[in-house]
Design a protein around this motif. Sequence first.
Motif, PDB file in Angstrom:
ATOM      1  N   VAL A 177      -2.094   4.249   8.391  1.00 32.40           N
ATOM      2  CA  VAL A 177      -3.355   4.189   9.145  1.00 32.40           C
ATOM      3  C   VAL A 177      -3.840   2.756   9.315  1.00 32.40           C
ATOM      4  O   VAL A 177      -4.356   2.399  10.370  1.00 32.40           O
ATOM      5  CB  VAL A 177      -4.464   5.098   8.543  1.00 32.40           C
ATOM      6  CG1 VAL A 177      -4.068   6.557   8.616  1.00 32.40           C
ATOM      7  CG2 VAL A 177      -4.831   4.699   7.147  1.00 32.40           C
ATOM      8  N   ILE A 178      -3.669   1.924   8.291  1.00 32.35           N
ATOM      9  CA  ILE A 178      -4.051   0.510   8.401  1.00 32.35           C
ATOM     10  C   ILE A 178      -3.238  -0.158   9.506  1.00 32.35           C
ATOM     11  O   ILE A 178      -3.776  -0.869  10.356  1.00 32.35           O
ATOM     12  CB  ILE A 178      -3.844  -0.230   7.059  1.00 32.35           C
ATOM     13  CG1 ILE A 178      -4.814   0.290   5.989  1.00 32.35           C
ATOM     14  CG2 ILE A 178      -3.949  -1.747   7.231  1.00 32.35           C
ATOM     15  CD1 ILE A 178      -6.241  -0.145   6.110  1.00 32.35           C
ATOM     16  N   ASP A 237      -8.470  -5.213  -3.494  1.00 30.10           N
ATOM     17  CA  ASP A 237      -7.993  -5.400  -4.865  1.00 30.10           C
ATOM     18  C   ASP A 237      -6.707  -6.228  -4.883  1.00 30.10           C
ATOM     19  O   ASP A 237      -6.549  -7.132  -5.705  1.00 30.10           O
ATOM     20  CB  ASP A 237      -7.753  -4.052  -5.544  1.00 30.10           C
ATOM     21  CG  ASP A 237      -9.031  -3.274  -5.796  1.00 30.10           C
ATOM     22  OD1 ASP A 237     -10.128  -3.889  -5.782  1.00 30.10           O
ATOM     23  OD2 ASP A 237      -8.950  -2.054  -5.982  1.00 30.10           O
ATOM     24  N   LEU A 238      -5.780  -5.923  -3.988  1.00 35.53           N
ATOM     25  CA  LEU A 238      -4.502  -6.640  -3.942  1.00 35.53           C
ATOM     26  C   LEU A 238      -4.681  -8.109  -3.572  1.00 35.53           C
ATOM     27  O   LEU A 238      -3.949  -8.973  -4.047  1.00 35.53           O
ATOM     28  CB  LEU A 238      -3.552  -5.978  -2.937  1.00 35.53           C
ATOM     29  CG  LEU A 238      -2.971  -4.629  -3.332  1.00 35.53           C
ATOM     30  CD1 LEU A 238      -2.244  -3.991  -2.143  1.00 35.53           C
ATOM     31  CD2 LEU A 238      -2.017  -4.788  -4.512  1.00 35.53           C
ATOM     32  N   LEU A 239      -5.656  -8.375  -2.715  1.00 28.49           N
ATOM     33  CA  LEU A 239      -5.883  -9.741  -2.256  1.00 28.49           C
ATOM     34  C   LEU A 239      -6.850 -10.511  -3.146  1.00 28.49           C
ATOM     35  O   LEU A 239      -7.178 -11.655  -2.857  1.00 28.49           O
ATOM     36  CB  LEU A 239      -6.393  -9.729  -0.810  1.00 28.49           C
ATOM     37  CG  LEU A 239      -5.381  -9.212   0.216  1.00 28.49           C
ATOM     38  CD1 LEU A 239      -6.044  -9.013   1.562  1.00 28.49           C
ATOM     39  CD2 LEU A 239      -4.206 -10.169   0.326  1.00 28.49           C
ATOM     40  N   LEU A 243       0.836  -1.202   0.000  1.00 29.23           N
ATOM     41  CA  LEU A 243       0.000   0.000   0.000  1.00 29.23           C
ATOM     42  C   LEU A 243       0.872   1.254   0.000  1.00 29.23           C
ATOM     43  O   LEU A 243       1.981   1.246   0.553  1.00 29.23           O
ATOM     44  CB  LEU A 243      -0.891   0.037   1.241  1.00 29.23           C
ATOM     45  CG  LEU A 243      -2.003  -0.989   1.346  1.00 29.23           C
ATOM     46  CD1 LEU A 243      -2.645  -0.926   2.726  1.00 29.23           C
ATOM     47  CD2 LEU A 243      -3.028  -0.786   0.255  1.00 29.23           C
ATOM     48  N   PRO A 244       0.356   2.356  -0.575  1.00 34.77           N
ATOM     49  CA  PRO A 244       1.063   3.629  -0.431  1.00 34.77           C
ATOM     50  C   PRO A 244       1.223   3.962   1.054  1.00 34.77           C
ATOM     51  O   PRO A 244       0.388   3.578   1.888  1.00 34.77           O
ATOM     52  CB  PRO A 244       0.129   4.635  -1.110  1.00 34.77           C
ATOM     53  CG  PRO A 244      -0.673   3.812  -2.073  1.00 34.77           C
ATOM     54  CD  PRO A 244      -0.843   2.471  -1.398  1.00 34.77           C
ATOM     55  N   ALA A 245       2.289   4.658   1.389  1.00 34.78           N
ATOM     56  CA  ALA A 245       2.639   4.921   2.787  1.00 34.78           C
ATOM     57  C   ALA A 245       1.504   5.539   3.595  1.00 34.78           C
ATOM     58  O   ALA A 245       1.297   5.177   4.760  1.00 34.78           O
ATOM     59  CB  ALA A 245       3.878   5.799   2.857  1.00 34.78           C
ATOM     60  N   LEU A 293      -8.599   4.890   5.808  1.00 36.58           N
ATOM     61  CA  LEU A 293      -8.941   3.508   6.159  1.00 36.58           C
ATOM     62  C   LEU A 293      -9.835   2.890   5.091  1.00 36.58           C
ATOM     63  O   LEU A 293      -9.601   1.753   4.663  1.00 36.58           O
ATOM     64  CB  LEU A 293      -9.633   3.458   7.525  1.00 36.58           C
ATOM     65  CG  LEU A 293      -8.731   3.573   8.745  1.00 36.58           C
ATOM     66  CD1 LEU A 293      -9.576   3.770  10.005  1.00 36.58           C
ATOM     67  CD2 LEU A 293      -7.835   2.355   8.887  1.00 36.58           C
ATOM     68  N   VAL A 294     -10.841   3.630   4.664  1.00 36.56           N
ATOM     69  CA  VAL A 294     -11.746   3.112   3.632  1.00 36.56           C
ATOM     70  C   VAL A 294     -10.988   2.861   2.339  1.00 36.56           C
ATOM     71  O   VAL A 294     -11.101   1.792   1.726  1.00 36.56           O
ATOM     72  CB  VAL A 294     -12.929   4.088   3.394  1.00 36.56           C
ATOM     73  CG1 VAL A 294     -13.715   3.709   2.160  1.00 36.56           C
ATOM     74  CG2 VAL A 294     -13.828   4.139   4.612  1.00 36.56           C
ATOM     75  N   ARG A 295     -10.211   3.822   1.912  1.00 40.47           N
ATOM     76  CA  ARG A 295      -9.470   3.681   0.656  1.00 40.47           C
ATOM     77  C   ARG A 295      -8.387   2.608   0.766  1.00 40.47           C
ATOM     78  O   ARG A 295      -8.155   1.864  -0.195  1.00 40.47           O
ATOM     79  CB  ARG A 295      -8.882   5.021   0.245  1.00 40.47           C
ATOM     80  CG  ARG A 295      -9.963   5.995  -0.170  1.00 40.47           C
ATOM     81  CD  ARG A 295      -9.408   7.342  -0.555  1.00 40.47           C
ATOM     82  NE  ARG A 295     -10.493   8.259  -0.890  1.00 40.47           N
ATOM     83  CZ  ARG A 295     -10.328   9.551  -1.090  1.00 40.47           C
ATOM     84  NH1 ARG A 295      -9.123  10.096  -1.000  1.00 40.47           N
ATOM     85  NH2 ARG A 295     -11.367  10.311  -1.389  1.00 40.47           N
ATOM     86  N   GLY A 296      -7.753   2.517   1.920  1.00 43.81           N
ATOM     87  CA  GLY A 296      -6.748   1.482   2.127  1.00 43.81           C
ATOM     88  C   GLY A 296      -7.361   0.092   2.094  1.00 43.81           C
ATOM     89  O   GLY A 296      -6.811  -0.834   1.499  1.00 43.81           O
ATOM     90  N   ARG A 297      -8.519  -0.072   2.718  1.00 42.30           N
ATOM     91  CA  ARG A 297      -9.220  -1.365   2.684  1.00 42.30           C
ATOM     92  C   ARG A 297      -9.604  -1.733   1.257  1.00 42.30           C
ATOM     93  O   ARG A 297      -9.504  -2.904   0.868  1.00 42.30           O
ATOM     94  CB  ARG A 297     -10.473  -1.321   3.559  1.00 42.30           C
ATOM     95  CG  ARG A 297     -10.213  -1.373   5.022  1.00 42.30           C
ATOM     96  CD  ARG A 297     -11.538  -1.499   5.788  1.00 42.30           C
ATOM     97  NE  ARG A 297     -11.416  -0.909   7.084  1.00 42.30           N
ATOM     98  CZ  ARG A 297     -12.042   0.189   7.497  1.00 42.30           C
ATOM     99  NH1 ARG A 297     -12.872   0.820   6.710  1.00 42.30           N
ATOM    100  NH2 ARG A 297     -11.860   0.654   8.709  1.00 42.30           N
TER     101      ARG A 297
END
Length: 71
Positions: free
Chosen positions: A22-23, A60-62, A15-17, A51-55
């Motif tokens: 936050v994750i 997508d990554l998973l 993920l971007p830093a 958090l929403v965007r990271g999730r």
Amino acid sequence: MPQRPRVRQQAVNRLPAHYRAVIYLFYYEGYQASEIGEILGIPTATVHTRLVRGRTRLKDLLGGYGYEQTV
């Protein structure tokens, strides 16, 4: 099933830093959004957004399917 945590951690690391921070603080360290905001010097609303965007990025990554069981 030791593979799942490793795959999940690799996805978090990709993920971007600003999402990764936050994750990590929320899920791995157990901080509340308001506390994360104080630590990072950003508004609580920004923490929630990240958090929403990271999730979403993690999903997508998973690969989407089964995502709920890995986070």
